[in-house]
Scaffold this motif. Structure first.
Motif, PDB file in Angstrom:
ATOM      1  N   PHE A 132      52.680  20.712 125.082  1.00  0.00           N
ATOM      2  CA  PHE A 132      51.520  19.825 125.124  1.00  0.00           C
ATOM      3  C   PHE A 132      50.401  20.327 124.221  1.00  0.00           C
ATOM      4  O   PHE A 132      49.774  19.540 123.503  1.00  0.00           O
ATOM      5  CB  PHE A 132      50.999  19.670 126.555  1.00  0.00           C
ATOM      6  CG  PHE A 132      51.787  18.693 127.370  1.00  0.00           C
ATOM      7  CD1 PHE A 132      52.116  17.448 126.875  1.00  0.00           C
ATOM      8  CD2 PHE A 132      52.183  19.007 128.649  1.00  0.00           C
ATOM      9  CE1 PHE A 132      52.828  16.538 127.632  1.00  0.00           C
ATOM     10  CE2 PHE A 132      52.902  18.106 129.413  1.00  0.00           C
ATOM     11  CZ  PHE A 132      53.230  16.872 128.902  1.00  0.00           C
ATOM     12  N   ILE A 133      50.140  21.623 124.239  1.00  0.00           N
ATOM     13  CA  ILE A 133      49.076  22.166 123.397  1.00  0.00           C
ATOM     14  C   ILE A 133      49.426  21.983 121.924  1.00  0.00           C
ATOM     15  O   ILE A 133      48.588  21.584 121.112  1.00  0.00           O
ATOM     16  CB  ILE A 133      48.823  23.658 123.731  1.00  0.00           C
ATOM     17  CG1 ILE A 133      48.164  23.768 125.104  1.00  0.00           C
ATOM     18  CG2 ILE A 133      47.942  24.310 122.681  1.00  0.00           C
ATOM     19  CD1 ILE A 133      47.981  25.183 125.597  1.00  0.00           C
ATOM     20  N   GLY A 134      50.689  22.239 121.561  1.00  0.00           N
ATOM     21  CA  GLY A 134      51.118  22.055 120.176  1.00  0.00           C
ATOM     22  C   GLY A 134      51.005  20.601 119.731  1.00  0.00           C
ATOM     23  O   GLY A 134      50.586  20.322 118.601  1.00  0.00           O
ATOM     24  N   ALA A 135      51.373  19.671 120.606  1.00  0.00           N
ATOM     25  CA  ALA A 135      51.306  18.251 120.244  1.00  0.00           C
ATOM     26  C   ALA A 135      49.865  17.795 120.056  1.00  0.00           C
ATOM     27  O   ALA A 135      49.571  17.001 119.154  1.00  0.00           O
ATOM     28  CB  ALA A 135      51.984  17.405 121.315  1.00  0.00           C
ATOM     29  N   THR A 136      48.949  18.296 120.858  1.00  0.00           N
ATOM     30  CA  THR A 136      47.550  17.878 120.717  1.00  0.00           C
ATOM     31  C   THR A 136      46.918  18.487 119.470  1.00  0.00           C
ATOM     32  O   THR A 136      46.104  17.835 118.817  1.00  0.00           O
ATOM     33  CB  THR A 136      46.715  18.278 121.952  1.00  0.00           C
ATOM     34  OG1 THR A 136      46.824  19.674 122.168  1.00  0.00           O
ATOM     35  CG2 THR A 136      47.164  17.528 123.179  1.00  0.00           C
ATOM     36  N   GLN A 137      47.286  19.703 119.117  1.00  0.00           N
ATOM     37  CA  GLN A 137      46.649  20.359 117.977  1.00  0.00           C
ATOM     38  C   GLN A 137      47.258  19.953 116.641  1.00  0.00           C
ATOM     39  O   GLN A 137      46.543  19.770 115.664  1.00  0.00           O
ATOM     40  CB  GLN A 137      46.729  21.877 118.146  1.00  0.00           C
ATOM     41  CG  GLN A 137      45.825  22.383 119.250  1.00  0.00           C
ATOM     42  CD  GLN A 137      45.981  23.864 119.484  1.00  0.00           C
ATOM     43  OE1 GLN A 137      46.917  24.489 119.006  1.00  0.00           O
ATOM     44  NE2 GLN A 137      45.059  24.429 120.257  1.00  0.00           N
ATOM     45  N   ARG A 138      48.575  19.792 116.575  1.00  0.00           N
ATOM     46  CA  ARG A 138      49.226  19.519 115.291  1.00  0.00           C
ATOM     47  C   ARG A 138      49.423  18.038 115.016  1.00  0.00           C
ATOM     48  O   ARG A 138      49.184  17.574 113.914  1.00  0.00           O
ATOM     49  CB  ARG A 138      50.582  20.216 115.243  1.00  0.00           C
ATOM     50  CG  ARG A 138      50.512  21.695 115.020  1.00  0.00           C
ATOM     51  CD  ARG A 138      51.884  22.249 114.736  1.00  0.00           C
ATOM     52  NE  ARG A 138      52.843  21.956 115.795  1.00  0.00           N
ATOM     53  CZ  ARG A 138      53.044  22.688 116.880  1.00  0.00           C
ATOM     54  NH1 ARG A 138      52.322  23.773 117.057  1.00  0.00           N
ATOM     55  NH2 ARG A 138      53.946  22.357 117.787  1.00  0.00           N
ATOM     56  N   GLU A 139      49.889  17.300 116.012  1.00  0.00           N
ATOM     57  CA  GLU A 139      50.362  15.950 115.747  1.00  0.00           C
ATOM     58  C   GLU A 139      49.398  14.843 116.146  1.00  0.00           C
ATOM     59  O   GLU A 139      49.727  13.672 116.036  1.00  0.00           O
ATOM     60  CB  GLU A 139      51.714  15.752 116.452  1.00  0.00           C
ATOM     61  CG  GLU A 139      52.750  16.759 115.991  1.00  0.00           C
ATOM     62  CD  GLU A 139      53.829  17.000 117.034  1.00  0.00           C
ATOM     63  OE1 GLU A 139      54.060  16.112 117.864  1.00  0.00           O
ATOM     64  OE2 GLU A 139      54.431  18.075 117.007  1.00  0.00           O
ATOM     65  N   GLY A 140      48.229  15.181 116.662  1.00  0.00           N
ATOM     66  CA  GLY A 140      47.242  14.162 116.990  1.00  0.00           C
ATOM     67  C   GLY A 140      47.525  13.393 118.268  1.00  0.00           C
ATOM     68  O   GLY A 140      47.063  12.265 118.433  1.00  0.00           O
ATOM     69  N   TYR A 141      48.250  13.978 119.194  1.00  0.00           N
ATOM     70  CA  TYR A 141      48.516  13.339 120.472  1.00  0.00           C
ATOM     71  C   TYR A 141      47.413  13.673 121.464  1.00  0.00           C
ATOM     72  O   TYR A 141      46.640  14.602 121.270  1.00  0.00           O
ATOM     73  CB  TYR A 141      49.858  13.809 121.043  1.00  0.00           C
ATOM     74  CG  TYR A 141      51.050  13.125 120.421  1.00  0.00           C
ATOM     75  CD1 TYR A 141      51.536  11.939 120.946  1.00  0.00           C
ATOM     76  CD2 TYR A 141      51.694  13.677 119.334  1.00  0.00           C
ATOM     77  CE1 TYR A 141      52.633  11.317 120.395  1.00  0.00           C
ATOM     78  CE2 TYR A 141      52.788  13.068 118.768  1.00  0.00           C
ATOM     79  CZ  TYR A 141      53.257  11.883 119.308  1.00  0.00           C
ATOM     80  OH  TYR A 141      54.348  11.266 118.755  1.00  0.00           O
ATOM     81  N   THR A 142      47.368  12.917 122.551  1.00  0.00           N
ATOM     82  CA  THR A 142      46.438  13.156 123.636  1.00  0.00           C
ATOM     83  C   THR A 142      47.233  13.258 124.931  1.00  0.00           C
ATOM     84  O   THR A 142      48.185  12.511 125.131  1.00  0.00           O
ATOM     85  CB  THR A 142      45.434  11.990 123.765  1.00  0.00           C
ATOM     86  OG1 THR A 142      44.799  11.789 122.504  1.00  0.00           O
ATOM     87  CG2 THR A 142      44.387  12.273 124.809  1.00  0.00           C
ATOM     88  N   VAL A 143      46.854  14.178 125.814  1.00  0.00           N
ATOM     89  CA  VAL A 143      47.499  14.294 127.116  1.00  0.00           C
ATOM     90  C   VAL A 143      46.649  13.510 128.106  1.00  0.00           C
ATOM     91  O   VAL A 143      45.486  13.844 128.343  1.00  0.00           O
ATOM     92  CB  VAL A 143      47.636  15.766 127.545  1.00  0.00           C
ATOM     93  CG1 VAL A 143      48.340  15.859 128.889  1.00  0.00           C
ATOM     94  CG2 VAL A 143      48.386  16.559 126.497  1.00  0.00           C
ATOM     95  N   VAL A 144      47.231  12.440 128.654  1.00  0.00           N
ATOM     96  CA  VAL A 144      46.502  11.507 129.507  1.00  0.00           C
ATOM     97  C   VAL A 144      47.091  11.544 130.916  1.00  0.00           C
ATOM     98  O   VAL A 144      48.308  11.434 131.078  1.00  0.00           O
ATOM     99  CB  VAL A 144      46.628  10.066 128.951  1.00  0.00           C
ATOM    100  CG1 VAL A 144      45.807   9.102 129.766  1.00  0.00           C
ATOM    101  CG2 VAL A 144      46.230  10.012 127.504  1.00  0.00           C
ATOM    102  N   PRO A 145      46.260  11.694 131.949  1.00  0.00           N
ATOM    103  CA  PRO A 145      46.789  11.585 133.311  1.00  0.00           C
ATOM    104  C   PRO A 145      47.059  10.116 133.643  1.00  0.00           C
ATOM    105  O   PRO A 145      46.191   9.263 133.463  1.00  0.00           O
ATOM    106  CB  PRO A 145      45.675  12.166 134.179  1.00  0.00           C
ATOM    107  CG  PRO A 145      44.445  11.984 133.379  1.00  0.00           C
ATOM    108  CD  PRO A 145      44.855  12.060 131.935  1.00  0.00           C
ATOM    109  N   LEU A 146      48.271   9.808 134.101  1.00  0.00           N
ATOM    110  CA  LEU A 146      48.633   8.436 134.416  1.00  0.00           C
ATOM    111  C   LEU A 146      48.379   8.109 135.880  1.00  0.00           C
ATOM    112  O   LEU A 146      47.940   7.006 136.208  1.00  0.00           O
ATOM    113  CB  LEU A 146      50.098   8.185 134.068  1.00  0.00           C
ATOM    114  CG  LEU A 146      50.455   8.426 132.603  1.00  0.00           C
ATOM    115  CD1 LEU A 146      51.946   8.295 132.379  1.00  0.00           C
ATOM    116  CD2 LEU A 146      49.694   7.468 131.714  1.00  0.00           C
ATOM    117  N   LYS A 147      48.654   9.057 136.776  1.00  0.00           N
ATOM    118  CA  LYS A 147      48.338   8.849 138.194  1.00  0.00           C
ATOM    119  C   LYS A 147      48.305  10.171 138.932  1.00  0.00           C
ATOM    120  O   LYS A 147      48.905  11.153 138.496  1.00  0.00           O
ATOM    121  CB  LYS A 147      49.314   7.881 138.851  1.00  0.00           C
ATOM    122  CG  LYS A 147      50.755   8.304 138.868  1.00  0.00           C
ATOM    123  CD  LYS A 147      51.596   7.191 139.476  1.00  0.00           C
ATOM    124  CE  LYS A 147      53.071   7.462 139.247  1.00  0.00           C
ATOM    125  NZ  LYS A 147      53.904   6.388 139.747  1.00  0.00           N
TER     126      LYS A 147
END
Length: 157
Positions: free
Chosen positions: A97-112
Motif C-alpha cells: 500500500f505504501i509503495g502504491a501511494t508513493q510511486r503509482e499515484g494510488y490512494t488507500v480509501v476505507p470502504l466500510k
C-alpha cells in the motif's frame, strides 16, 4: 416467533461514494487499533468515513480523518474524535500500500467499518485511483441503464 440470526458482518460505517470517486483495484480487510471508548461508540453505529483516507506514517499505515463520536458515558476518559488510528496489517500488505501511494499515484480509501463474526472491529480498505469527470459520467450512465433494464424486466416478466 423465533429471533432472527444476527448477520455475520454488522456494518457500522459505509463509504458509499468511494466507488464513485475512485476506481477500486484491490481490497483488503484490516484490523484497527481502537481504545475502549471508541469501540463502545462504534457499537452505537454513528461513525463517518466519508472524508477518511489511509496513509503512511513511518513504517505503519494510519487511518486519518475518520470520525468516531465521543462515547457519552465515558466523561473524562473519552477519546479524540478524529485522531489517526493505526491499521493492523501484515508487513507485506503495508509495504504494498505504501509503495502504491508513493510511486503509482494510488490512494488507500476505507470502504466500510464493520464488526466481524468474532466481534472485532475491521476496516475494508480499497486501493483506488481517482476517476476523471468523464469516467464518473460513464459510471452514472451505466448505473441508470442497469436500473432501467431491471425495471423493464420486472414489468414484462
Amino acid at each position: 416467533m423465533a429471533k432472527k440470526p444476527e448477520p455475520k458482518n454488522r456494518v457500522v460505517a459505509d463509504n458509499r461514494k468511494a466507488r464513485f470517486h475512485y476506481e477500486i483495484t484491490d481490497t483488503v480487510e484490516a484490523g484497527i487499533a481502537l481504545t475502549g471508548t471508541e469501540v463502545k461508540s462504534l457499537r452505537g453505529g454513528k461513525a463517518t468515513i466519508g472524508e477518511a483516507y489511509a496513509g503512511p506514517s513511518g513504517n505503519d499505515l494510519l487511518l486519518f480523518n475518520a470520525y468516531i463520536p465521543e462515547y457519552l458515558e465515558a466523561n473524562r476518559f473519552n477519546h479524540d474524535t478524529k485522531r489517526p488510528r493505526r491499521l493492523l496489517l501484515h508487513r507485506r500488505q503495508i509495504d504494498k500500500f505504501i509503495g502504491a501511494t508513493q510511486r503509482e499515484g494510488y490512494t488507500v480509501v476505507p470502504l466500510k467499518i464493520y464488526f466481524n463474526d468474532r466481534g472485532r472491529a475491521k476496516v475494508e480498505l480499497g486501493l483506488g485511483r481517482g476517476k476523471k469527470l468523464h469516467d464518473k459520467r460513464e459510471t452514472a450512465k451505466e448505473r441508470d441503464w442497469q436500473r432501467d433494464k431491471a425495471r423493464l424486466m420486472r414489468d414484462k416478466g
